[in-house]
Write an enzyme that holds these catalytic residues in place. Structure first.
Site, PDB file in Angstrom:
ATOM      1  CD1 TRP A   1      35.250  67.534   8.057  1.00 42.42           C
ATOM      2  CD2 TRP A   1      36.755  66.063   7.378  1.00 42.42           C
ATOM      3  NE1 TRP A   1      34.580  66.430   7.572  1.00 42.42           N
ATOM      4  CE2 TRP A   1      35.485  65.512   7.151  1.00 42.42           C
ATOM      5  CE3 TRP A   1      37.875  65.284   7.016  1.00 42.42           C
ATOM      6  CZ2 TRP A   1      35.278  64.252   6.592  1.00 42.42           C
ATOM      7  CZ3 TRP A   1      37.681  64.026   6.468  1.00 42.42           C
ATOM      8  CH2 TRP A   1      36.386  63.526   6.258  1.00 42.42           C
TER       9      TRP A   1
ATOM     10  CE  LYS B   1      22.475  70.137  -1.257  1.00 41.93           C
ATOM     11  NZ  LYS B   1      23.138  69.646  -2.395  1.00 41.93           N
TER      12      LYS B   1
ATOM     13  NE  ARG C   1      39.216  75.445   3.942  1.00 42.62           N
ATOM     14  CZ  ARG C   1      39.392  75.319   2.622  1.00 42.62           C
ATOM     15  NH1 ARG C   1      38.633  76.030   1.806  1.00 42.62           N
ATOM     16  NH2 ARG C   1      40.265  74.487   2.132  1.00 42.62           N
TER      17      ARG C   1
ATOM     18  CD  GLU D   1      24.787  67.892   1.163  1.00 47.09           C
ATOM     19  OE1 GLU D   1      25.985  67.942   1.459  1.00 47.09           O
ATOM     20  OE2 GLU D   1      24.342  68.225   0.052  1.00 47.09           O
TER      21      GLU D   1
ATOM     22  CG  ASN E   1      43.524  72.122   4.382  1.00 54.91           C
ATOM     23  OD1 ASN E   1      42.952  71.044   4.535  1.00 54.91           O
ATOM     24  ND2 ASN E   1      43.249  72.950   3.380  1.00 54.91           N
ATOM     25  N   GLY E   2      45.360  69.112   4.947  1.00 53.56           N
ATOM     26  CA  GLY E   2      45.764  68.111   3.952  1.00 53.56           C
ATOM     27  C   GLY E   2      46.042  66.777   4.622  1.00 53.56           C
TER      28      GLY E   2
ATOM     29  CG  HIS F   1      13.179  47.722 -13.381  1.00 51.55           C
ATOM     30  ND1 HIS F   1      12.656  46.750 -14.197  1.00 51.55           N
ATOM     31  CD2 HIS F   1      12.910  48.913 -13.987  1.00 51.55           C
ATOM     32  CE1 HIS F   1      12.112  47.307 -15.261  1.00 51.55           C
ATOM     33  NE2 HIS F   1      12.246  48.604 -15.163  1.00 51.55           N
TER      34      HIS F   1
ATOM     35  CE  LYS G   1      30.147  75.021  -0.385  1.00 56.59           C
ATOM     36  NZ  LYS G   1      28.823  74.597  -0.723  1.00 56.59           N
TER      37      LYS G   1
ATOM     38  CB  CYS H   1      41.755  71.786   8.249  1.00 56.47           C
ATOM     39  SG  CYS H   1      41.838  70.030   8.597  1.00 56.47           S
TER      40      CYS H   1
ATOM     41  CD  GLU I   1      21.952  68.597  -5.455  1.00 56.93           C
ATOM     42  OE1 GLU I   1      22.204  69.514  -4.649  1.00 56.93           O
ATOM     43  OE2 GLU I   1      22.739  67.642  -5.658  1.00 56.93           O
TER      44      GLU I   1
HETATM   45  C1  AGP Z   1      27.061  69.186  -1.830  1.00 60.17           C
HETATM   46  O1  AGP Z   1      26.059  69.784  -1.115  1.00 60.17           O
HETATM   47  C2  AGP Z   1      28.234  68.810  -1.069  1.00 60.17           C
HETATM   48  N1  AGP Z   1      28.774  69.870  -0.359  1.00 60.17           N
HETATM   49  C3  AGP Z   1      29.268  68.046  -1.867  1.00 60.17           C
HETATM   50  O2  AGP Z   1      28.649  66.928  -2.423  1.00 60.17           O
HETATM   51  C4  AGP Z   1      29.939  68.839  -3.005  1.00 60.17           C
HETATM   52  O3  AGP Z   1      29.046  69.055  -4.042  1.00 60.17           O
HETATM   53  C5  AGP Z   1      31.132  68.026  -3.532  1.00 60.17           C
HETATM   54  O4  AGP Z   1      32.030  67.854  -2.476  1.00 60.17           O
HETATM   55  C6  AGP Z   1      31.800  68.701  -4.725  1.00 60.17           C
HETATM   56  O5  AGP Z   1      32.342  69.920  -4.333  1.00 60.17           O
HETATM   57  P1  AGP Z   1      32.845  70.977  -5.448  1.00 60.17           P
HETATM   58  O6  AGP Z   1      31.678  71.342  -6.298  1.00 60.17           O
HETATM   59  O7  AGP Z   1      33.375  72.106  -4.645  1.00 60.17           O
HETATM   60  O8  AGP Z   1      33.916  70.274  -6.244  1.00 60.17           O
END
Ligand code: AGP
Length: 607
Positions: free
Chosen positions: A73, A484, A27, A487, A99-100, A503, A602, A2, A480
Site C-alpha cells: 500500500w 460503507k 492490507r 468506501e 511494512n511502515g 441547518h 484493512k 502492507c 456508518e
Molecule cells: C471501515 O470499514 C474501514 N476499514 C476503516 O474506517 C476502519 O474502521 C478504521 O481504519 C479503523 O480500523 P480499526 O478498527 O482496525 O482500528
C-alpha cells in the site's frame, strides 16, 4: 499498511509466499513482489495485484526453499514495479521487504548517496536495504539491529542475503510481525491469516525485537542483543475463518456471520443470576469503575462510529458522561483530562497507528487505558492496561461490518456492567440481559431483508450522491451507512442527525440525491417522520429503513426496507445491517472490487 510473508524450510518457498500474500492482500494491493535465495537472489515483482505476480512466476519461476515477499500500500513513490518490494541493498548483498514508514528516510538517503550507494526507487524502504548493506559483515541479524538504531518511524521488516542462505531476519517497531513455528520450517507474516494451515503455534514479535529464522531454528534478541526467552501460543484461527466459503466476497460472508459473531461476543459474559455482565480481562477493580466520573472513547473510521453508539449506551445505561475522540486528533490535542477518567480505545485490527498512539498518550498521562479489540495479540491488545476481545473471528473485507456490530454489543454489555455497579436495578438488568440474548436471532431475521435491499440497490446504483439520516442511537448508524457506501462504491455520501438537515445540508436535496432514513418505531419516530416529510416536500427520493409492517412510512417513502422491531438502544445493531447490504449490492452492481476498494487497506498502520 502492507503485508509481509517469509518462509524458510524444505518446501518450495515461492508457492507458500504467494499463498500467504493472497491472504494478506486486504492490507494493501497496489503492487507485489518476492525474492528467494538459491545460490543467489531471485527477485520477482510487479505493479498490480498478487495475481500479476503469480503470472510472472509462472513465466519465471523463483527457485529455493527460503524467501520473503510483500504486497504493498504505497506511502512513498507510485504503484510501480520499480517501487514494489523487495528492495536490494548495496550490490545486492541484502534484500528487504518493509511494512511502515521511515520518517527520516530523506536525510539517510543523502548520507548513503554520499557514501556511494545508488538508489533505484522512490521508496523509503530502499534506504533500509542500503543501510543494512552498509553494516553487513559476518552477522546479518547484527547488521539489521545496527541499521534499526538509525531509523525513525515504523517498520515490520524481513531481510535475506545470498551470503546467508536459508536465513531470514525480521525486526519490528510499530508494525506487526508474527512468527509461525513449524517442524523443520518457520514462517513470518504481518498477521496470522497468512500462517493458517502451515503451523499450529505462533509468536508475536514485540517492539524493537529482532528474530532469526532458519529451517531448524528460531531465535529472538532484544535491541541490546540480549537473547529473549520466547513462549509461543496456539494460532486461534482455522482455514474456515480465512476462506470465503460459498460467498462471493468476504464482506458478504462477514455480514452473514454477524449472528454468530454476536453469540461469540456474549458467550460466558452475560450473567442472568446477577442480571449483569462479566469481563475477565478489564484489570480494573469495581472501585476504580465506580469512581470513574468520565470515559473517553477513542477510535478511527467504523470503530469511531461504534464509539458514538457507545456514548449513547453509557450515558443512558450507566449514567456516566462519555467523550468520543477521533484518535488522530486526540493524540495531538492534549485535552485537560482529570484523574478519574478512563480511556477506552476501540479497534478491530488492534494495529491502527493513530489509535495506538492515542492509547500510548493516555497511558503516558497515567489514565487507566482499556481496549476493545478483535485481533488477539495485536499491539493495542498487548499494550492496553486491560480490555475486551470481540471474538468476531478474522475480518478480511476492508469494509468493516461484523466488527462494528460486535463492538456495539460489547459496549452495551460494558454499559450494563458499569450501570449495575451504579444505579441500574436488578429487574432493569434482567431486561437488558434478556434483550441482549435475543440479538443474534434479531440479526438473523433482519438478514431476510437482503432481497428487498437488492431491489433498492438496482434502482439507485448510479446515483452520484446520497444522504443518510437518523436521530439519537441511529445518528452514528447514519454516519456508518454513509461510510460503507463511500468506501466500497465510491459514491459521495454524508450522514447527518436528521434534524440537522434544515441547518444547511437540505440544500443538497434534489431528485437525483436519495436520502436513506433510519426510521424504525421508537422514541423519536414522529420527529424523524417530520424530517422525512421535509425531504419529500423538496422532491428528494426517500429510502426508508422502517419497522416491519409500518404502513405510515410506506405511504411516504419511495422505497422501504423492513427490519424487525427492537428496543431503541439495540436498534443500531439491526438498522446497520440493511445499510451494509445496500452498500455491498450497489458496489457489486457498479463492478467495484468490494473486498479491496481503491486507495484503502484493512489496517492503517501508518499515521
Ligand atoms: C471501515 O470499514 C474501514 N476499514 C476503516 O474506517 C476502519 O474502521 C478504521 O481504519 C479503523 O480500523 P480499526 O478498527 O482496525 O482500528
Amino acid at each position: 499498511m502492507c503485508g509481509i510473508v517469509g518462509y524458510t524450510g524444505h518446501r518450495p518457498a515461492a508457492e507458500i509466499l504467494v499463498g500467504g500474500l493472497r491472504r494478506l492482500e486486504y492490507r494493501g494491493y497496489d503492487s507485489a513482489g518476492l525474492v528467494t535465495v538459491d545460490g543467489g537472489l531471485h527477485v520477482r515483482k510487479r505493479a498490480g495485484r498478487v495475481d500479476e505476480l503469480a503470472g510472472l512466476l509462472a513465466e519465471q519461476p523463483a527457485p529455493g526453499t527460503c524467501g520473503i515477499s510483500h504486497t504493498r500500500w504505497a506511502t512513498h513513490g507510485g504503484a510501480t514495479t520499480t517501487n514494489a518490494h523487495p528492495h536490494l541493498g548495496g550490490d545486492g548483498s541484502v534484500a528487504v521487504v518493509h511494512n511502515g514508514v521511515i520518517e527520516n528516510y530523506a536525510i539517510l538517503k543523502q548520507q548513503l548517496q554520499a557514501e556511494g550507494f545508488v538508489f533505484r526507487s522512490e521508496t523509503d524502504t530502499e534506504v533500509i536495504a542500503h543501510l543494512i548493506a552498509s553494516y553487513l559483515e559476518d552477522d546479518l541479524a547484527d547488521a539489521v539491529r545496527k541499521a534499526c538504531t538509525r531509523l525513525k518511524g515504523t517498520y515490520g521488516l524481513a531481510v535475506v542475503s545470498p551470503r546467508f542462505p536459508g536465513l531470514i531476519v525480521g525486526a519490528r517497531l510499530g508494525s506487526p510481525l508474527v512468527l509461525g513455528i513449524g517442524q523443520h520450517e518457520h514462517l513470518m507474516a504481518s498477521d496470522p491469516s497468512a500462517l493458517v494451515g502451515h503451523i499450529e503455534n505462533v509468536f508475536y514479535l514485540q517492539e524493537r525485537q529482532i528474530c532469526s529464522l532458519t529451517a531448524e531454528e528460531w531465535t529472538i534478541v532484544d535491541a541490546d542483543k540480549a537473547p529473549v526467552q520466547a513462549r509461543t501460543q496456539p494460532i486461534n484461527w482455522d482455514l474456515g475463518d480465512v476462506d470465503k466459503g460459498s460467498f462471493a466476497h468476504y464482506m458478504l460472508k462477514e455480514i452473514y456471520e454477524q449472528p454468530t459473531a454476536l453469540e461469540n461476543a456474549m458467550r460466558g459474559r452475560l450473567d442472568d443470576a446477577d442480571a449483569t455482565a462479566h469481563f475477565g480481562g478489564l484489570n480494573l477493580d469495581a472501585q476504580q469503575l465506580r469512581r470513574a466520573d468520565r470515559f473517553i472513547f477513542t477510535a478511527c473510521g467504523t470503530s469511531y462510529h461504534a464509539a458514538i453508539v457507545g456514548e449513547y449506551l453509557f450515558e443512558e445505561l450507566a449514567r456516566v458522561p462519555v467523550e468520543v475522540e477521533y484518535a488522530s486528533e486526540f493524540r495531538y490535542r492534549n485535552p485537560p483530562i482529570d484523574r478519574n477518567t478512563i480511556v477506552l480505545a476501540i479497534t478491530q485490527s488492534g494495529e491502527t497507528a493513530d489509535t495506538l498512539a492515542a492509547m500510548r498518550e493516555s497511558k503516558r498521562k497515567g489514565h487507566p487505558t482499556l481496549a476493545i479489540c478483535n485481533v488477539v495479540g495485536s499491539s493495542i491488545a498487548r499494550e492496553a492496561d486491560g480490555g475486551v476481545y470481540l471474538h468476531a473471528g478474522p475480518e478480511i473485507g476492508v469494509a468493516s461490518t461484523k466488527a462494528f456490530t460486535s463492538q456495539v454489543t460489547v459496549l452495551a454489555m460494558l454499559a450494563l456492567f458499569v450501570g449495575r455497579m451504579r444505579h441500574l436495578s436488578a429487574p432493569q438488568g434482567e431486561r437488558l440481559v434478556r434483550e441482549l440474548r435475543g440479538l443474534p436471532q434479531l440479526i438473523r431475521e433482519t438478514l431476510t431483508c437482503d432481497e428487498q435491499v437488492q431491489q433498492v440497490a438496482r434502482k439507485y446504483a448510479n446515483v452520484r450522491n446520497a444522504l443518510y439520516l437518523g436521530r439519537q442511537y441511529l445518528f452514528p448508524v447514519a454516519l456508518e451507512g454513509a461510510l460503507k457506501l463511500k468506501e466500497i462504491s465510491y459514491i459521495h455520501a454524508e450522514g447527518y442527525p436528521a434534524a440537522e438537515m434544515k441547518h444547511g445540508p437540505i440544500a443538497l436535496v434534489d431528485k437525483e440525491t436519495p436520502s436513506v432514513f433510519l426510521i424504525p418505531r421508537g422514541e423519536v419516530f414522529d420527529k424523524v417522520m417530520s424530517n422525512l416529510e421535509e425531504i419529500k416536500a423538496r422532491g428528494g427520493p426517500v429510502i426508508a429503513v422502517a419497522s416491519t409492517g409500518d404502513e405510515r412510512v410506506a405511504r411516504k417513502a419511495d422505497d422501504i426496507i423492513h427490519i424487525p422491531e427492537a428496543p431503541d438502544y439495540l436498534q443500531p445493531l439491526v438498522a446497520v445491517v440493511p445499510l451494509q447490504l445496500l452498500a455491498y449490492h450497489i458496489a457489486r452492481l457498479r463492478g467495484c472490487d468490494v473486498d479491496k476498494p481503491r486507495n484503502l487497506a484493512k489496517s492503517v498502520t501508518v499515521e
